[in-house]
Design a protein around this motif. Structure first.
Motif, PDB file in Angstrom:
ATOM      1  N   ASN A 243       0.861  -1.173   0.000  1.00 45.24           N
ATOM      2  CA  ASN A 243       0.000   0.000   0.000  1.00 45.24           C
ATOM      3  C   ASN A 243       0.902   1.228   0.000  1.00 45.24           C
ATOM      4  OD1 ASN A 243      -1.694   2.156   0.589  1.00 45.24           O
ATOM      5  ND2 ASN A 243      -2.917   0.999   2.061  1.00 45.24           N
ATOM      6  N   LYS A 244       0.897   1.999  -1.080  1.00 43.91           N
ATOM      7  CA  LYS A 244       1.823   3.133  -1.201  1.00 43.91           C
ATOM      8  C   LYS A 244       1.604   4.177  -0.117  1.00 43.91           C
ATOM      9  CE  LYS A 244       2.971   2.831  -6.045  1.00 43.91           C
ATOM     10  NZ  LYS A 244       3.156   3.529  -7.308  1.00 43.91           N
ATOM     11  N   GLN A 245       0.352   4.502   0.171  1.00 48.31           N
ATOM     12  CA  GLN A 245       0.079   5.534   1.175  1.00 48.31           C
ATOM     13  C   GLN A 245       0.535   5.087   2.558  1.00 48.31           C
ATOM     14  OE1 GLN A 245      -0.830   8.646   0.387  1.00 48.31           O
ATOM     15  NE2 GLN A 245      -0.354   9.055   2.533  1.00 48.31           N
ATOM     16  N   GLU A 246       0.357   3.822   2.867  1.00 45.92           N
ATOM     17  CA  GLU A 246       0.811   3.297   4.154  1.00 45.92           C
ATOM     18  C   GLU A 246       2.340   3.349   4.248  1.00 45.92           C
ATOM     19  OE1 GLU A 246       0.764  -1.031   6.205  1.00 45.92           O
ATOM     20  OE2 GLU A 246      -1.189  -0.291   5.483  1.00 45.92           O
ATOM     21  N   PHE A 247       3.008   3.037   3.143  1.00 42.23           N
ATOM     22  CA  PHE A 247       4.464   3.107   3.102  1.00 42.23           C
ATOM     23  C   PHE A 247       4.938   4.547   3.331  1.00 42.23           C
ATOM     24  CE2 PHE A 247       8.460   3.640   0.792  1.00 42.23           C
ATOM     25  CZ  PHE A 247       9.225   2.646   1.374  1.00 42.23           C
ATOM     26  N   ILE A 248       4.297   5.503   2.655  1.00 40.82           N
ATOM     27  CA  ILE A 248       4.648   6.917   2.819  1.00 40.82           C
ATOM     28  C   ILE A 248       4.409   7.363   4.261  1.00 40.82           C
ATOM     29  CG2 ILE A 248       3.979   9.271   2.158  1.00 40.82           C
ATOM     30  CD1 ILE A 248       3.414   8.133  -0.670  1.00 40.82           C
ATOM     31  N   ASP A 249       3.266   6.980   4.823  1.00 42.38           N
ATOM     32  CA  ASP A 249       2.954   7.355   6.203  1.00 42.38           C
ATOM     33  C   ASP A 249       3.952   6.775   7.189  1.00 42.38           C
ATOM     34  OD1 ASP A 249       0.769   8.784   5.295  1.00 42.38           O
ATOM     35  OD2 ASP A 249      -0.679   7.191   5.754  1.00 42.38           O
ATOM     36  N   ASP A 250       4.407   5.548   6.934  1.00 46.91           N
ATOM     37  CA  ASP A 250       5.410   4.934   7.813  1.00 46.91           C
ATOM     38  C   ASP A 250       6.703   5.742   7.821  1.00 46.91           C
ATOM     39  OD1 ASP A 250       3.761   2.903   8.628  1.00 46.91           O
ATOM     40  OD2 ASP A 250       4.596   1.404   7.255  1.00 46.91           O
ATOM     41  N   ILE A 251       7.133   6.195   6.667  1.00 44.37           N
ATOM     42  CA  ILE A 251       8.369   6.981   6.597  1.00 44.37           C
ATOM     43  C   ILE A 251       8.161   8.359   7.210  1.00 44.37           C
ATOM     44  CG2 ILE A 251       9.954   8.144   5.014  1.00 44.37           C
ATOM     45  CD1 ILE A 251       9.918   5.665   3.304  1.00 44.37           C
ATOM     46  N   LYS A 252       7.061   9.008   6.877  1.00 46.63           N
ATOM     47  CA  LYS A 252       6.815  10.369   7.364  1.00 46.63           C
ATOM     48  C   LYS A 252       6.598  10.402   8.875  1.00 46.63           C
ATOM     49  CE  LYS A 252       5.354  13.618   4.958  1.00 46.63           C
ATOM     50  NZ  LYS A 252       6.620  14.251   4.738  1.00 46.63           N
ATOM     51  N   ASN A 253       5.817   9.459   9.397  1.00 49.02           N
ATOM     52  CA  ASN A 253       5.522   9.458  10.831  1.00 49.02           C
ATOM     53  C   ASN A 253       6.579   8.730  11.649  1.00 49.02           C
ATOM     54  OD1 ASN A 253       3.105  10.867  10.448  1.00 49.02           O
ATOM     55  ND2 ASN A 253       2.000   8.987  10.037  1.00 49.02           N
ATOM     56  N   GLY A 254       7.465   8.034  10.985  1.00 46.74           N
ATOM     57  CA  GLY A 254       8.526   7.315  11.677  1.00 46.74           C
ATOM     58  C   GLY A 254       9.840   8.071  11.607  1.00 46.74           C
ATOM     59  N   PHE A 255      10.589   7.786  10.557  1.00 42.67           N
ATOM     60  CA  PHE A 255      11.931   8.360  10.431  1.00 42.67           C
ATOM     61  C   PHE A 255      11.919   9.889  10.329  1.00 42.67           C
ATOM     62  CE2 PHE A 255      13.118   4.105   8.610  1.00 42.67           C
ATOM     63  CZ  PHE A 255      13.936   3.759   9.661  1.00 42.67           C
ATOM     64  N   GLU A 256      11.126  10.425   9.416  1.00 36.19           N
ATOM     65  CA  GLU A 256      11.198  11.866   9.162  1.00 36.19           C
ATOM     66  C   GLU A 256      10.753  12.685  10.365  1.00 36.19           C
ATOM     67  OE1 GLU A 256      10.335  14.885   5.508  1.00 36.19           O
ATOM     68  OE2 GLU A 256       8.744  13.480   5.998  1.00 36.19           O
ATOM     69  N   LYS A 257       9.655  12.318  10.980  1.00 36.81           N
ATOM     70  CA  LYS A 257       9.137  13.061  12.128  1.00 36.81           C
ATOM     71  C   LYS A 257      10.144  13.075  13.276  1.00 36.81           C
ATOM     72  CE  LYS A 257       5.342  12.772  15.427  1.00 36.81           C
ATOM     73  NZ  LYS A 257       4.159  11.975  15.791  1.00 36.81           N
ATOM     74  N   ARG A 258      10.708  11.921  13.585  1.00 40.37           N
ATOM     75  CA  ARG A 258      11.658  11.831  14.699  1.00 40.37           C
ATOM     76  C   ARG A 258      12.978  12.521  14.371  1.00 40.37           C
ATOM     77  NH1 ARG A 258       8.395   7.367  15.273  1.00 40.37           N
ATOM     78  NH2 ARG A 258       7.930   6.737  17.403  1.00 40.37           N
ATOM     79  N   LEU A 259      13.409  12.399  13.130  1.00 38.69           N
ATOM     80  CA  LEU A 259      14.656  13.044  12.720  1.00 38.69           C
ATOM     81  C   LEU A 259      14.533  14.564  12.768  1.00 38.69           C
ATOM     82  CD1 LEU A 259      17.515  12.591  11.568  1.00 38.69           C
ATOM     83  CD2 LEU A 259      16.486  12.779   9.298  1.00 38.69           C
ATOM     84  N   LEU A 260      13.425  15.096  12.292  1.00 39.28           N
ATOM     85  CA  LEU A 260      13.232  16.542  12.316  1.00 39.28           C
ATOM     86  C   LEU A 260      13.075  17.076  13.743  1.00 39.28           C
ATOM     87  CD1 LEU A 260      10.918  17.102   9.220  1.00 39.28           C
ATOM     88  CD2 LEU A 260      13.383  17.427   9.404  1.00 39.28           C
ATOM     89  N   ALA A 261      12.526  16.268  14.648  1.00 35.23           N
ATOM     90  CA  ALA A 261      12.428  16.680  16.043  1.00 35.23           C
ATOM     91  C   ALA A 261      13.819  16.839  16.663  1.00 35.23           C
ATOM     92  CB  ALA A 261      11.619  15.667  16.829  1.00 35.23           C
ATOM     93  N   ILE A 262      14.788  16.100  16.160  1.00 36.18           N
ATOM     94  CA  ILE A 262      16.153  16.217  16.671  1.00 36.18           C
ATOM     95  C   ILE A 262      16.894  17.358  15.989  1.00 36.18           C
ATOM     96  CG2 ILE A 262      18.399  15.068  16.752  1.00 36.18           C
ATOM     97  CD1 ILE A 262      16.851  12.423  17.020  1.00 36.18           C
TER      98      ILE A 262
END
Length: 158
Positions: free
Chosen positions: A137-156
């Motif tokens: 599921n493309k949208q689920e894959f995108i959400d996993d990256i955005k809410n996982g790696f990207e969100k946490r990385l930008l918080a740092i």
């Protein structure tokens, strides 16, 4: 932020030298104890960035470790079993990351995770193209990256 970190390290070393135990557990306990002492002392000052960012870095480390373990198990199962559950694909992930450092860190974290590979960044730096072995599921894959790696990385990094 550097002075708080160096103070934390100095207090940790003082703790270790005073206790005389040079074990990993004692170094860890000394670091945590000195972190808490410094946090209590400087709660009312403007030097709070260090005390917010260090727990985020530790949390990110464990999050990345968990994602690595999950991806390794998924790829290992794929290699061992005779059936193929793969559905490879290239997904364009819209980026909230703006700077070169943020995009580079995100792309490298994705590439370090087994089963995924960062391919390219669009010329306007708003989209990251990622190849994955499992795109059910493309949208689920995108959400996993955005809410996982990207969100946490930008918080740092921000």
């Amino acid at each position: 932020m550097k002075t708080q970190f160096l103070s934390n390290i100095l207090l940790m070393l003082i703790w270790v030298f005073l206790t005389g135990s040079y074990t990993f557990e004692n170094f860890s306990f000394g670091f945590i104890l000195s972190f808490l002492i410094l946090w209590i002392i400087s709660r009312k000052t403007d030097q709070n960035k260090y005390y917010k960012i260090l727990p985020r870095i530790i949390g990110f480390f464990f999050f990345f470790l968990w994602e690595m373990i999950k991806a390794n198990i998924q790829v290992a199962i794929e290699v061992i079993t005779p059936t193929h559950n793969m559905k490879p694909g290239i997904v364009s992930v819209p980026l909230d990351a703006k700077t070169d450092v943020e995009i580079t860190f995100l792309a490298n974290l994705i590439t370090l995770t087994p089963g995924t590979l960062s391919l390219d960044v669009s010329t306007d730096r708003k989209v990251l193209y990622v190849h994955s072995m499992y795109v059910h599921n493309k949208q689920e894959f995108i959400d996993d990256i955005k809410n996982g790696f990207e969100k946490r990385l930008l918080a740092i990094l921000r």
